[in-house]
Design a protein around this motif. Sequence first.
Motif, PDB file in Angstrom:
ATOM      1  N   TRP A   1      -6.016   2.069  -2.660  1.00 33.98           N
ATOM      2  CA  TRP A   1      -4.691   2.641  -2.435  1.00 33.98           C
ATOM      3  C   TRP A   1      -4.229   3.545  -3.568  1.00 33.98           C
ATOM      4  CZ3 TRP A   1      -2.457  -2.927  -1.609  1.00 33.98           C
ATOM      5  CH2 TRP A   1      -2.939  -3.453  -0.396  1.00 33.98           C
TER       6      TRP A   1
ATOM      7  N   TRP B   1      -1.656  -8.799  -1.579  1.00 38.37           N
ATOM      8  CA  TRP B   1      -2.699  -8.040  -0.893  1.00 38.37           C
ATOM      9  C   TRP B   1      -3.675  -9.006  -0.230  1.00 38.37           C
ATOM     10  CZ3 TRP B   1      -1.190  -6.668  -5.903  1.00 38.37           C
ATOM     11  CH2 TRP B   1      -1.783  -7.397  -6.945  1.00 38.37           C
TER      12      TRP B   1
ATOM     13  N   ALA C   1       0.832  -1.204   0.000  1.00 42.47           N
ATOM     14  CA  ALA C   1       0.000   0.000   0.000  1.00 42.47           C
ATOM     15  C   ALA C   1       0.868   1.257   0.000  1.00 42.47           C
ATOM     16  CB  ALA C   1      -0.935   0.001   1.208  1.00 42.47           C
TER      17      ALA C   1
END
Length: 520
Positions: A313, A298, A276
């Motif tokens: 993000w 992720w 991120a």
Amino acid sequence: MPLSPPIASRRRLNGPVLPEPDPQLCRALADDLRAAGYRSTALREAWGAQADDALARGLRRPAMRALGDRVDAVAVLGRLWGLGLPVARGDAEAALPRLRVSGAVSLGLVGVSGDAVTPAVLLRPQGFADDRGEVEWWIASDLDEAALEGPLPEDHVLGVGGASQTLARLQLTRRTRSALDIGTGCGIQALRLRRLVDRVVATDISERALRFTRLNALVNGVDGIETRHGSLFEPVAGETFDRVASNPPFVITPRVAGVPAYEYRDAGLEGDDLVASVIRGVGAHLSPGGVAQSLGNWEYREGESGLDRVRGWIPEALDAWVIEREVLDPLAYAELWVRDGGTIPGTRAYARLIDAWLDDFARRGVTGVGFGYVLLRKPLAGGPTLARYERVTGGGEAGFGPHLAACLAAHDRVALLDDDGLAASVLRVAPDVTEARHHRPGEEDPTVIELRQGGGFGRIVEVDPGLAALVGACDGDLSVGVLIDAIAQLMEVDAEALRADLLPRVRELLVTGFVGFADD
């Protein structure tokens, strides 16, 4: 922002940081390796294809057996730096007539104990091909699990692994001026980028890794790579680049005592916070038209898709193309990375580490972990036009870079065309595309028609007879609009309705590479 735990607080188990590489000694080493014919093909011939494949799985003994008592330069260097085994000093001196063993000691590549020369690093040939042709480098990195015969030290500098090769194959091939390699490790991405750009800045939180990068650049005669020590974007504050590449330490690791924090894969942040941070911060370091490409993991959490997390993000000002290749359940993910560190399955240590990973995932409600590729671009002007978030599991990675470049170019051209402009365009079906028709026994009409992509991401798209007919007729002769009118007449349907149905799907086929503009 700084990554934690900081490098100073980690255990340094590999010994002292490599000495600063001496350019003259590096040239002597390169001359010796070149004269010896120390290349990947020579090694594969020396110990055979089966042993070479076994070595990729961490098994050295088949190669050791194949080399036998050979003392020619390829065999000696292959034992020393290919397999990580000691060799007799006399044999090493003969294989390194310019560098000598004393020079290899000065570079931090070997140690000497009596009449034995012991490896301090691995130094393996690594070949690849790109638009500029074929090239092979010698890449130095730390001793692996096989050479150490045990788990890796936490400060381990990885060689050219699978993730490194994947990111290298993803890189766009357009030449430009400057590039940033975040988390350079042994420097393989920086070396690849230097073939496409005039100047590369390579950063890492590990001074040990930066020494390897400088060593590898000097041994291979590659200039124009500047190394800087620091976390994420700290070393390049206020600077922008035309290209950014990052194979960051994205592995999700429990932040508890007793779990190794390997620098090459673990940034010290919780969950997917590192990925991120890279995605959120890279836009400030892209020049107009600049492209950033990275790998990442992720988390999927209860009620929240991993791709949706990534979408949240990405800065609104950037074009984005996110491709998810796979999703692992928490147990499979934990097993993958516990084994990667060299911990043996079935041991108490293995079970303890698996429990730590599963407890960590449970605290955040993680149901799976995705792996994939992120491409971000800063528009030359105006706002972003690209936002693709998709799961694509097929394809041969060898052609990803050129394929992505062609898809981006097609997207940019299509984005400027309204429906009339698209209808006036002349298209040609891509040469790797084939069609498959599936019939029920005894029936003349197919129940399923598929377009299959032989290259790129190996996409398979189900189409109806109208779109199949249009793609089949795209031979670079007639415009899309003329073809649709002809197909509507043959199918006895309304031409305007067929155009409204097909044109959006033609746009998608252009962007994904099934068809292209005939004048490209």
